[in-house]
Design an enzyme around this catalytic site. Structure first.
Site, short mmCIF file in Angstrom:
data_model
loop_
_atom_site.label_atom_id
_atom_site.label_comp_id
_atom_site.label_asym_id
_atom_site.label_seq_id
_atom_site.Cartn_x
_atom_site.Cartn_y
_atom_site.Cartn_z
N CYS A 30 0.81 -1.22 0.00
CA CYS A 30 0.00 0.00 0.00
C CYS A 30 0.85 1.27 0.00
CB CYS A 30 -0.97 -0.02 1.18
SG CYS A 30 -0.18 -0.07 2.81
N HIS B 247 -2.67 0.64 7.11
CA HIS B 247 -2.94 0.76 5.68
C HIS B 247 -2.95 2.24 5.32
CE1 HIS B 247 -4.44 -0.11 1.73
NE2 HIS B 247 -5.64 0.40 1.95
N SER C 228 -4.69 -2.83 -2.29
CA SER C 228 -4.97 -3.59 -1.08
C SER C 228 -5.34 -5.01 -1.47
CB SER C 228 -6.11 -2.93 -0.28
OG SER C 228 -6.51 -3.74 0.81
#
Length: 346
Positions: free
Chosen positions: A132, A167, A184
């Site tokens: 990410c 994330h 993702s």
């Protein structure tokens, strides 16, 4: 915590190893390559034989195709901004998500924008699978120069089965419409097109929070930074923590108001400015771990002024270049010089 070993670093959440970070550069050293395969077998003990077969399969491996990066998408006047972002997202997806357990690129988020964009160019050249944060940098690099597009970071900290996960995605805003770029394991935790669905920042954040809850994750914290300047050679650093909200501890109406406040701050900052401001952008936010309040925002913004036109910038630059004449009152002249605003080309 991170445990440093020879050639790679283990990123942990408590006693759980999330992944390893390659510290030896590319191509992968023998020790990093061996650690990558061993970690894969540790993660999937029921597929050890299959993993060994894939590792030993060298002669019949298919040819690798490298996706062409959309270098000139930002300056293409025939495409809409939505189409440009779709092109960038398609390229990110073609690089594919990195399931190996070894992050190939060593990235320091505290580096200047110039250093991070140099790493992004390296990632585009190598065309390896990414995670990410790498997708965030590539998206930032390829969207630089799209007029009217504001880019900012949105980072999440979640918990699932007592393991902490993090994330980050690249939030975008154009003409009061929000979206996101990234990658993702889950499709609804990455790309959000500029289709008019998210006409305010709170709707975009709520969509991610709902997606996390559908996967059984508890969202502990969401952090949003200030918009990032459109300059690949800037020595400014990215502001990662302009606003921090805790959805599991804060009422939705309350953190929606906080999201509206950060948007109002953005409107008072010239994101596309060519010269640095006298007051650093970091001075607009509270120290780490505190929440922006309406009182603190108004007080800080009253003392901050940004150059809004070319004439002011040129006057500041001329005044900075002029050397003070030496006279008897050296102390007073020094004090005047320190108060002169300056402008630095980045």
């Amino acid at each position: 915590m991170a445990t440093t070993t020879c050639g790679y670093e283990a990123m942990r959440s408590g006693n759980t190893i999330l992944c390893y970070i390659n510290r030896d550069g590319l191509p992968l050293s023998d020790r990093c390559n061996e650690r990558m395969w061993t970690f894969c077998m540790e993660q999937y003990p029921n597929n050890v034989t299959e993993i060994q077969t894939i590792r030993n399969q060298t002669d019949d491996s298919p040819l690798v195709t490298y996706p062409d990066p959309p270098y000139h998408v930002a300056t293409n006047s025939r495409m809409t901004v939505r189409e440009k972002l779709q092109q960038v997202q398609n390229y990110i997806q073609r690089l594919e998500y990195n399931y190996t357990g070894m992050q190939f690129f060593d990235i320091n988020p505290n580096r200047s924008l110039y250093g991070l964009m140099d790493t992004a160019r390296h990632m585009i050249t190598e065309s390896l699978p990414i995670k990410c944060f790498e997708a965030f940098l590539i998206g930032l690099y390829l969207t630089t120069g799209i007029l009217g597009l504001d880019r900012f970071n949105i980072s999440f900290k979640t918990r699932f089965n007592s393991v902490i996960y993090r994330h980050v995605i690249l939030g975008v805003k154009y003409d009061q419409i929000y979206g996101a770029l990234g990658i993702s394991r889950r499709s609804d935790l990455s790309y959000k097109p500029l289709n008019g669905k998210y006409n305010c920042l709170s709707k975009l954040i709520d969509d991610f929070i709902c997606a996390y809850r559908n996967y059984g994750h508890t969202v502990l914290r969401v952090r949003i930074g200030l918009p990032i300047i459109h300059d690949l050679k800037s020595f400014l650093t990215i502001n990662w923590k302009a606003l921090s909200i805790q959805p599991n501890k804060t009422d939705k109406n309350e953190y929606d108001r906080e999201l509206d406040k950060i948007v109002r701050i953005w409107r008072q900052i010239d994101i596309h400015m060519t010269y640095r401001s006298v007051v650093p952008l970091a001075s607009l936010v509270q120290p780490t771990g505190t929440l922006i309040t309406s009182a603190s925002v108004s007080n800080r913004l009253q003392s901050v002024t940004f150059r809004q036109n070319r004439d002011t910038s040129l006057n500041c630059r001329r005044s900075a270049i002029q050397k003070p004449t030496t006279n008897i009152n050296e102390e007073s002249s020094t004090e005047k010089d320190q108060s002169v605003p300056y402008a630095i080309r980045v």
